[in-house]
Scaffold this motif. Structure first.
Motif, mmCIF file in Angstrom:
data_model
loop_
_atom_site.group_PDB
_atom_site.id
_atom_site.type_symbol
_atom_site.label_atom_id
_atom_site.label_comp_id
_atom_site.label_asym_id
_atom_site.label_seq_id
_atom_site.Cartn_x
_atom_site.Cartn_y
_atom_site.Cartn_z
ATOM 1 N N THR A 28 -11.295 77.092 11.724
ATOM 2 C CA THR A 28 -12.641 77.017 10.949
ATOM 3 C C THR A 28 -12.829 75.821 10.439
ATOM 4 O OG1 THR A 28 -11.766 78.126 8.994
ATOM 5 C CG2 THR A 28 -12.720 79.337 10.485
ATOM 6 N N THR A 29 -11.778 75.089 9.990
ATOM 7 C CA THR A 29 -11.897 73.737 9.346
ATOM 8 C C THR A 29 -12.320 72.837 10.378
ATOM 9 O OG1 THR A 29 -10.022 74.355 7.913
ATOM 10 C CG2 THR A 29 -10.458 71.899 8.132
ATOM 11 N N THR A 30 -11.778 73.017 11.739
ATOM 12 C CA THR A 30 -12.309 72.100 12.788
ATOM 13 C C THR A 30 -13.617 72.070 12.891
ATOM 14 O OG1 THR A 30 -10.055 72.556 13.810
ATOM 15 C CG2 THR A 30 -11.925 71.647 15.287
ATOM 16 N N VAL A 31 -14.450 73.267 12.875
ATOM 17 C CA VAL A 31 -15.893 73.431 13.222
ATOM 18 C C VAL A 31 -16.355 73.085 11.949
ATOM 19 C CG1 VAL A 31 -17.752 75.175 13.603
ATOM 20 C CG2 VAL A 31 -15.229 75.516 14.563
ATOM 21 N N GLY A 32 -15.972 73.388 10.758
ATOM 22 C CA GLY A 32 -16.654 72.721 9.433
ATOM 23 C C GLY A 32 -16.666 71.194 9.274
ATOM 24 N N LEU A 33 -15.818 70.613 9.741
ATOM 25 C CA LEU A 33 -15.480 69.189 9.763
ATOM 26 C C LEU A 33 -16.571 68.517 10.835
ATOM 27 C CD1 LEU A 33 -12.100 67.964 8.943
ATOM 28 C CD2 LEU A 33 -13.948 67.577 7.511
ATOM 29 N N LEU A 34 -16.526 69.044 11.919
ATOM 30 C CA LEU A 34 -17.326 68.652 13.137
ATOM 31 C C LEU A 34 -18.881 68.734 12.670
ATOM 32 C CD1 LEU A 34 -15.773 70.104 16.262
ATOM 33 C CD2 LEU A 34 -16.571 67.801 16.173
ATOM 34 N N VAL A 35 -19.356 69.768 11.872
ATOM 35 C CA VAL A 35 -20.713 69.987 11.399
ATOM 36 C C VAL A 35 -20.870 69.055 10.317
ATOM 37 C CG1 VAL A 35 -22.149 71.667 10.366
ATOM 38 C CG2 VAL A 35 -20.892 72.236 12.512
ATOM 39 N N VAL A 36 -19.905 68.836 9.265
ATOM 40 C CA VAL A 36 -20.216 67.944 8.205
ATOM 41 C C VAL A 36 -20.374 66.579 8.596
ATOM 42 C CG1 VAL A 36 -19.240 66.990 6.171
ATOM 43 C CG2 VAL A 36 -19.233 69.406 6.595
ATOM 44 N N GLY A 37 -19.689 66.259 9.769
ATOM 45 C CA GLY A 37 -19.789 64.821 10.431
ATOM 46 C C GLY A 37 -21.102 64.661 10.949
ATOM 47 N N GLY A 38 -21.563 65.694 11.824
ATOM 48 C CA GLY A 38 -22.975 65.610 12.148
ATOM 49 C C GLY A 38 -23.902 65.550 11.237
ATOM 50 N N MET A 39 -23.802 66.313 10.112
ATOM 51 C CA MET A 39 -25.088 66.071 9.318
ATOM 52 C C MET A 39 -24.755 65.045 8.310
ATOM 53 S SD MET A 39 -25.191 70.084 7.468
ATOM 54 C CE MET A 39 -23.616 70.245 6.694
ATOM 55 N N VAL A 40 -23.971 64.450 8.144
ATOM 56 C CA VAL A 40 -23.702 62.966 7.601
ATOM 57 C C VAL A 40 -24.666 62.027 8.432
ATOM 58 C CG1 VAL A 40 -22.505 60.887 7.086
ATOM 59 C CG2 VAL A 40 -21.712 62.982 6.683
ATOM 60 N N ALA A 41 -24.492 62.148 9.913
ATOM 61 C CA ALA A 41 -25.256 61.480 10.750
ATOM 62 C C ALA A 41 -26.916 61.583 10.694
ATOM 63 C CB ALA A 41 -24.686 61.555 12.265
ATOM 64 N N THR A 42 -27.064 62.868 10.813
ATOM 65 C CA THR A 42 -28.372 63.443 10.779
ATOM 66 C C THR A 42 -29.347 63.547 9.705
ATOM 67 O OG1 THR A 42 -27.725 65.873 11.174
ATOM 68 C CG2 THR A 42 -28.018 64.413 13.258
ATOM 69 N N MET A 43 -28.607 64.109 8.451
ATOM 70 C CA MET A 43 -29.367 64.548 7.387
ATOM 71 C C MET A 43 -29.548 63.604 6.256
ATOM 72 S SD MET A 43 -28.635 68.406 7.354
ATOM 73 C CE MET A 43 -29.056 69.388 8.526
ATOM 74 N N LEU A 44 -28.824 62.360 6.538
ATOM 75 C CA LEU A 44 -28.889 61.415 5.337
ATOM 76 C C LEU A 44 -29.870 60.334 5.684
ATOM 77 C CD1 LEU A 44 -25.375 60.997 3.994
ATOM 78 C CD2 LEU A 44 -27.202 62.159 2.748
#
Lengths: 265, 269
Positions: free
Chosen positions: B186-202
């Motif tokens: 779950t940490t793997t998926v969580g980090l991938l999503v957080v990384g993706g969000m930093v790129a798309t949502m900021l």
């Protein structure tokens, strides 16, 4: 206006009770309260847009352990409501919501202190095996929690909407532009809080993989989550195969959670 | 001798509904204790008839308790199974009931927090927000659905498993390292999503540009060519670094508001 203020107060009340008696169904999150505030004020789309912005800022705010986090419920409801009522965009919501959440937090702390009294009362009822008494002591604090957000929200809407509008109109353009920039910067706090929870040197590569995938391709978050699930399963299979010959060697990497003690004060 | 006392589906269903109110009377002294005792009342009533036994059981569950609400039903299931044993076996050490609660609430909270706060909520919110920022009103609804499917599943399954297999199964799971495997996945998926969000949502860009021998240089274009979303990435790591140095959230938030106004005023952002 009074009717709207009452309804907004109820939205805040439901939000605060979400983590109290509704088992944290996420009704407290600004994404949800923003939507509901939009419904009440007749601008659902704006409510959803503002809720999404506030959600990003507070994504990382969590009531983990005994800490009392900033009150994203009151902050979210009032920030969204003032932004819609004053006809301003999400920036205004952000800048109002953040200080409101910090102020409202102190009321939540007060209720938790008062609750100690009911807990000791419950002890006394327990000595008499009085189940009804214990149950009653259990249900009074939620009423206090409800009032602790209903009253401030109601009063702020009744008394403050006009003043907030005037205040915002009096703010010079450069400051308003700066606030817009600040609004764009604030979600960084939410992401940093999440990193504090999940990030470790060993796992860092996954963060960057997600970042690069979103930066260089047109993958959206849903796609990244689905690919991520597949990657996680692949890793699981690989580790399982290795375990046959090498036993456990992956032990200690997940105690970074307890390290993530966050100071909200 | 009296007949065997047994917790039935009926009581477990009551525990399930009552578990939602776990933090209703949250207090700083013993935290979720009152909510826990409240959830256990149906079990206590069913198992114990004598006044003294009821008092003891109530007192047990009014002891300090604190865990992630989503995993609380698992521990309640185990408590129910142990209370049942205690009611039927006079040699049973009733102290072990609380010992087990105390030893489980920490580790399960760690797992629950990272699973639910760190992963399921982030994925659900990421998808919900990405819809909502386009003005789509299904964003919030999808967010609630995506989060609560695993959430409610665990509440039900955890209660059942906790009651049926009791303490032993959890020990076995821990020994086999299954918890760690779930956490790492779950940490793997969580980090991938957080990384993706930093790129798309900021949405952090610089309007900075200057003349170089008559050619206009737009700084943001340079960033975009080298590493798109470099500024959001930089910003996230600066704030993360400050957080690691124990700068409080409130200070960081206010600092960012001031910095945002200042950086805009000097024309950097």
């Amino acid at each position: 206006m009074v009717a709207q203020a009452i309804m907004l107060g109820i939205i805040a009340g439901i939000g605060i009770l979400d983590s109290r008696i509704f088992g944290v169904l996420m009704l407290e999150r600004p994404l949800v309260t923003g939507f509901l505030v939009g419904l009440v004020l007749g601008d659902v789309q704006q409510g959803v847009l503002i809720g999404a912005q506030l959600e990003l800022i507070w994504m990382g705010i969590a009531g983990i352990g005994a800490a009392t986090p900033p009150d994203v419920v009151t902050g979210g409801v009032l920030g969204t409501a003032f932004a819609i009522l004053s006809g301003q965009g999400a920036e205004v919501a952000l800048v109002l919501a953040v200080p409101i959440a910090v102020l409202a937090q102190s009321l939540g702390v007060l209720v938790r202190i008062i609750n100690t009294y009911f807990m000791h009362k419950a002890d006394k009822f327990a000595l008499k095996a009085d189940f009804r008494g214990v149950t009653l002591m259990m249900w009074i604090p939620p009423i206090l929690f409800f009032l602790s957000v209903f009253i401030p929200t109601f009063l702020a809407i009744i008394l403050g909407a006009e003043q907030v509008k005037n205040l915002i109109e009096a703010v010079p353009e450069t400051i308003l532009g700066g606030l817009k920039v600040a609004g764009n910067l604030l979600p960084v706090v939410g992401f940093a809080l999440l990193m504090d929870m999940l990030f470790s040197k060993k796992m860092a590569v996954f963060f960057f993989l997600g970042f690069l995938a979103a930066s260089y391709t047109s993958l959206d978050i849903t796609a990244i989550a689905l690919f991520g699930a597949c990657i996680a399963v692949v890793i699981y299979i690989v580790i399982n195969n290795n375990n046959g010959n090498q036993g456990h060697q992956e032990k200690e990497s997940y105690n970074n959670l307890t390290e993530g003690e966050i100071d909200f004060e | 001798m009296s007949s065997q006392k047994k917790v039935t589906k009926r009581e477990l269903r009551q525990v399930f509904w009552r578990s939602f109110a776990l933090q209703g009377a949250f207090n700083y002294e013993r935290m979720q204790n009152l909510g826990y005792a409240y959830a256990m009342i149906p079990v206590i009533k069913k198992l114990y008839e004598k006044h003294d036994d009821q008092v003891k059981a109530l007192n047990r569950h009014l002891e300090i308790f604190n865990t992630t609400p989503a995993v609380s039903t698992t521990i309640m299931g185990i408590s129910a199974a142990m209370e049942e044993q205690n009611a039927n076996d006079s040699n049973f050490d009733s102290n072990s009931i609380n010992a087990v609660k105390a030893s489980l609430m920490g580790p399960l909270a760690g797992i629950g927090d990272s699973l639910f706060w760190g992963t399921f909520r982030i994925i659900a919110a990421g998808i919900g927000v990405s819809l909502a920022t386009q003005g789509n009103i299904f964003g919030p609804i999808l967010f609630l659905i995506l989060y609560n499917i695993p959430h409610l599943f665990l509440r039900i399954a955890g209660l059942r498993m906790g009651y049926r297999v009791g303490v032993n199964s959890l020990e076995r799971i821990q020994k086999e390292g299954l918890m760690e495997k779930i956490m790492s996945m779950t940490t793997t998926v969580g980090l991938l999503v957080v990384g993706g969000m930093v790129a798309t949502m900021l949405n952090i860009t610089t309007p900075l540009e200057f003349d170089m021998n008559g050619a206009k240089v737009v700084v943001q274009d340079i960033f975009d060519q080298i590493l798109p979303n470099a500024l959001p990435l930089l910003g996230t790591f600066i704030v993360y670094g400050l957080m690691k140095r124990k700068v409080s959230i409130t200070k960081l938030t206010l600092g960012i508001i001031v910095a945002g106004i200042f950086l805009h005023w000097i024309g950097l952002l």
